[in-house]
Design a protein around this motif. Structure first.
Motif, short mmCIF file in Angstrom:
data_model
loop_
_atom_site.label_atom_id
_atom_site.label_comp_id
_atom_site.label_asym_id
_atom_site.label_seq_id
_atom_site.Cartn_x
_atom_site.Cartn_y
_atom_site.Cartn_z
N SER A 5 0.84 -1.18 0.00
CA SER A 5 0.00 0.00 0.00
C SER A 5 0.88 1.24 0.00
CB SER A 5 -0.92 0.01 1.21
OG SER A 5 -0.45 -0.75 2.25
N PRO A 6 0.35 2.36 -0.49
CA PRO A 6 1.16 3.57 -0.57
C PRO A 6 1.76 3.93 0.79
CG PRO A 6 -0.94 3.86 -1.67
CD PRO A 6 -0.99 2.54 -0.98
N ARG A 7 2.99 4.33 0.77
CA ARG A 7 3.70 4.70 2.00
C ARG A 7 4.29 6.10 1.78
NH1 ARG A 7 5.90 -0.90 1.22
NH2 ARG A 7 4.82 -2.18 2.71
N PRO A 8 3.48 7.13 1.95
CA PRO A 8 3.92 8.48 1.60
C PRO A 8 5.12 8.98 2.40
CG PRO A 8 1.80 8.54 2.73
CD PRO A 8 2.13 7.09 2.48
N ASN A 9 5.32 8.48 3.59
CA ASN A 9 6.44 8.96 4.41
C ASN A 9 7.71 8.15 4.22
OD1 ASN A 9 4.80 10.96 5.51
ND2 ASN A 9 4.02 9.56 7.07
N ARG A 10 7.71 7.27 3.25
CA ARG A 10 8.88 6.44 2.97
C ARG A 10 9.62 7.00 1.76
NH1 ARG A 10 8.44 1.01 5.38
NH2 ARG A 10 7.28 1.45 7.27
N PRO A 11 10.90 6.70 1.65
CA PRO A 11 11.67 7.24 0.52
C PRO A 11 11.31 6.55 -0.80
CG PRO A 11 13.00 5.71 1.79
CD PRO A 11 11.71 5.89 2.56
N VAL A 12 11.62 7.24 -1.87
CA VAL A 12 11.54 6.66 -3.21
C VAL A 12 12.94 6.15 -3.52
CG1 VAL A 12 11.18 7.17 -5.65
CG2 VAL A 12 9.71 8.23 -3.93
#
Length: 122
Positions: A5-12
């Motif tokens: 699931s999307p993890r907006p606070n994680r790095p790309v």
């Protein structure tokens, strides 16, 4: 397997994927799959689960170009593909191609990799 699931606070995360030939890139673009050496699997799977997105930038060795980029759409499984033969590749995983275009390295020479002694990205 499913995409995390999307993890907006994680790095790309970004990885340069070198291919020994253009045929492998063509297969990937047609079928939406990729396979890499077993030595890369753990690193890519970890990035897939710990990052918000994993982008793969493809280049054929010795071409002087990038052939496009895709996002990693599944973790690497145990199933192998006959598309690449048995040349030391591990399991197959899904990729979603974003750009399928040959781009000369010179267009990216302003990009430096801080994890590789600030060398040019190519």
């Amino acid at each position: 397997s499913k995409s995390p699931s999307p993890r907006p606070n994680r790095p790309v995360r970004y990885f340069i994927m070198k291919s020994s030939n253009l045929q492998n890139i063509d297969i990937s673009q047609q079928k939406g799959i990729w396979s890499t050496t077993t030595s890369n699997e753990q690193k890519l799977n970890r990035a897939f689960w710990e990052s918000s997105m994993v982008y793969l930038i493809f280049s054929v060795q010795g071409s002087g170009h990038f052939q496009g980029f895709a996002k990693m759409a599944s973790e690497i499984g145990c199933e192998k593909s006959q598309d690449w033969g048995s040349a030391g590749f591990g399991g197959v995983f899904k990729v979603e191609w974003i750009q399928k275009e040959s781009i000369p390295f010179q267009f990216a020479h302003h990009l430096l990799n801080p994890w590789n002694d600030n060398k040019k990205v190519q």
